[in-house]
Design an enzyme around this catalytic site. Structure first.
Site, mmCIF file in Angstrom:
data_model
loop_
_atom_site.group_PDB
_atom_site.id
_atom_site.type_symbol
_atom_site.label_atom_id
_atom_site.label_comp_id
_atom_site.label_asym_id
_atom_site.label_seq_id
_atom_site.Cartn_x
_atom_site.Cartn_y
_atom_site.Cartn_z
ATOM 1 N N ARG A 58 0.827 -1.210 0.000
ATOM 2 C CA ARG A 58 0.000 0.000 0.000
ATOM 3 C C ARG A 58 0.858 1.256 0.000
ATOM 4 O O ARG A 58 2.057 1.213 0.281
ATOM 5 C CB ARG A 58 -0.928 0.020 1.228
ATOM 6 C CG ARG A 58 -0.192 0.117 2.542
ATOM 7 C CD ARG A 58 -1.081 0.549 3.694
ATOM 8 N NE ARG A 58 -0.392 0.430 4.972
ATOM 9 C CZ ARG A 58 0.481 1.306 5.439
ATOM 10 N NH1 ARG A 58 0.804 2.381 4.731
ATOM 11 N NH2 ARG A 58 1.060 1.120 6.617
ATOM 12 N N GLY A 59 0.237 2.386 -0.267
ATOM 13 C CA GLY A 59 0.913 3.656 -0.092
ATOM 14 C C GLY A 59 0.896 4.069 1.373
ATOM 15 O O GLY A 59 0.308 3.407 2.220
ATOM 16 N N GLY A 60 1.556 5.176 1.686
ATOM 17 C CA GLY A 60 1.557 5.692 3.045
ATOM 18 C C GLY A 60 2.730 5.195 3.873
ATOM 19 O O GLY A 60 3.532 4.369 3.436
ATOM 20 N N THR A 98 1.902 2.341 10.162
ATOM 21 C CA THR A 98 0.747 2.456 11.036
ATOM 22 C C THR A 98 0.657 1.224 11.926
ATOM 23 O O THR A 98 1.444 0.282 11.807
ATOM 24 C CB THR A 98 -0.562 2.655 10.244
ATOM 25 O OG1 THR A 98 -1.583 3.126 11.148
ATOM 26 C CG2 THR A 98 -1.034 1.376 9.581
ATOM 27 N N HIS A 120 -2.070 -1.606 13.915
ATOM 28 C CA HIS A 120 -3.386 -2.224 14.064
ATOM 29 C C HIS A 120 -3.405 -3.023 15.364
ATOM 30 O O HIS A 120 -2.384 -3.585 15.777
ATOM 31 C CB HIS A 120 -3.696 -3.170 12.904
ATOM 32 C CG HIS A 120 -3.626 -2.537 11.549
ATOM 33 N ND1 HIS A 120 -4.398 -1.456 11.192
ATOM 34 C CD2 HIS A 120 -2.874 -2.847 10.457
ATOM 35 C CE1 HIS A 120 -4.129 -1.122 9.936
ATOM 36 N NE2 HIS A 120 -3.208 -1.944 9.477
ATOM 37 N N GLY A 146 -4.876 3.897 3.588
ATOM 38 C CA GLY A 146 -3.762 3.525 2.718
ATOM 39 C C GLY A 146 -4.226 2.475 1.735
ATOM 40 O O GLY A 146 -4.839 1.471 2.135
ATOM 41 N N GLY A 179 -7.011 -0.388 2.524
ATOM 42 C CA GLY A 179 -8.186 0.439 2.773
ATOM 43 C C GLY A 179 -8.012 1.394 3.926
ATOM 44 O O GLY A 179 -7.155 2.268 3.885
ATOM 45 N N ALA A 223 -8.415 2.106 8.504
ATOM 46 C CA ALA A 223 -8.512 1.590 9.867
ATOM 47 C C ALA A 223 -9.082 2.682 10.760
ATOM 48 O O ALA A 223 -8.577 3.810 10.764
ATOM 49 C CB ALA A 223 -7.148 1.150 10.374
ATOM 50 N N CYS A 282 2.039 7.520 10.636
ATOM 51 C CA CYS A 282 1.883 8.085 9.289
ATOM 52 C C CYS A 282 3.023 9.033 8.918
ATOM 53 O O CYS A 282 2.886 9.845 7.994
ATOM 54 C CB CYS A 282 0.541 8.795 9.161
ATOM 55 S SG CYS A 282 -0.871 7.745 9.621
#
Length: 226
Positions: free
Chosen positions: A80-82, A85, A87, A153, A164, A166, A182
């Site tokens: 993904r981009g970004g 992060t 979870h 992201g 997607g 969060a 981020c």
């Protein structure tokens, strides 16, 4: 007639690597179907993960406050981009697998639509939220300070989406102390339960699913993940 979207959700935490593999399989199935002149329904996965960190494909390791090889911390670099992060249980993670041939071939539009899903879902709990110009995600202004409540992201390949967003509901936020969330040095994070006491993640799942269907003009079909 609205396009069908299969909604998969579980009442137990799903390991990150399991959900990642599901996404890749769903994307490949849709690419193959297109090559065969067929069409498969869109999909939305709504899950929680045990504690894990993920780095975007171009994310810098300088935003980690631990070694990515640390044996007691699960950490994965994904496509993904970004930036980095976190979870954990108590955070609702949404993975839309959408064929943008049936929506719009516009990644900025898609990102803004995902943010709009979160903003409108939070509004159902009477919680105002907002975007911040130049940044991706959704924020809440608390006592004059913007705090991030949702991270976004994505990865899009041949106009099929994965990854997607969060949304922090009632998770242990201390896990964010191990990273620069981020890649924003002064980024503060928050939970929905700081504004809606006793909110349950099942309530949030319902709000997100309904809002997602409205924003993307989809007809949901519900399935439980065993």
């Amino acid at each position: 007639m609205r396009r069908t979207c299969l909604l998969y959700q579980s009442d137990r935490p799903i390991p990150y690597l399991t959900a990642w593999q599901w996404q890749k399989q769903l994307v490949e199935e849709r690419k193959q179907a297109r090559r065969d002149g067929q069409d498969l329904s869109d999909v939305l996965l709504l899950v929680e993960h045990p504690a894990v960190y993920t780095l975007g494909q171009g994310s810098s390791l300088e935003f980690l406050k631990f070694s990515p090889d640390a044996p007691n911390i699960e950490c994965h670099r994904i496509e993904r981009g970004g930036e980095v992060t976190h979870h954990a249980i108590g955070q609702l993670v949404a993975y839309p697998i959408l064929n943008l041939d049936y929506h719009q071939h516009d990644l900025h539009w898609y990102l803004r639509q995902l943010e709009e899903v979160i903003i409108q879902a939070l509004a159902k709990f009477d919680v105002p939220s907002q975007r911040i110009q130049g940044l991706t995600g959704v924020w809440i202004n608390q006592a004059g300070q913007n705090k991030k409540i949702a991270q976004v992201g994505i990865k899009v390949s041949q106009w099929i989406t994965m990854h997607g967003f969060a949304l922090n509901v009632n998770m242990d936020l201390s896990g964010f102390d191990r990273i620069v969330p981020c890649g924003i040095t002064d980024c503060q994070v928050c939970n929905l339960n700081q504004f809606v006491h006793d909110v349950e993640i099942e309530q949030v799942k319902i709000a997100i699913a309904k809002t997602f269907a409205q924003i993307f003009d989809l007809e949901l079909q519900f399935y439980a993940i065993d």
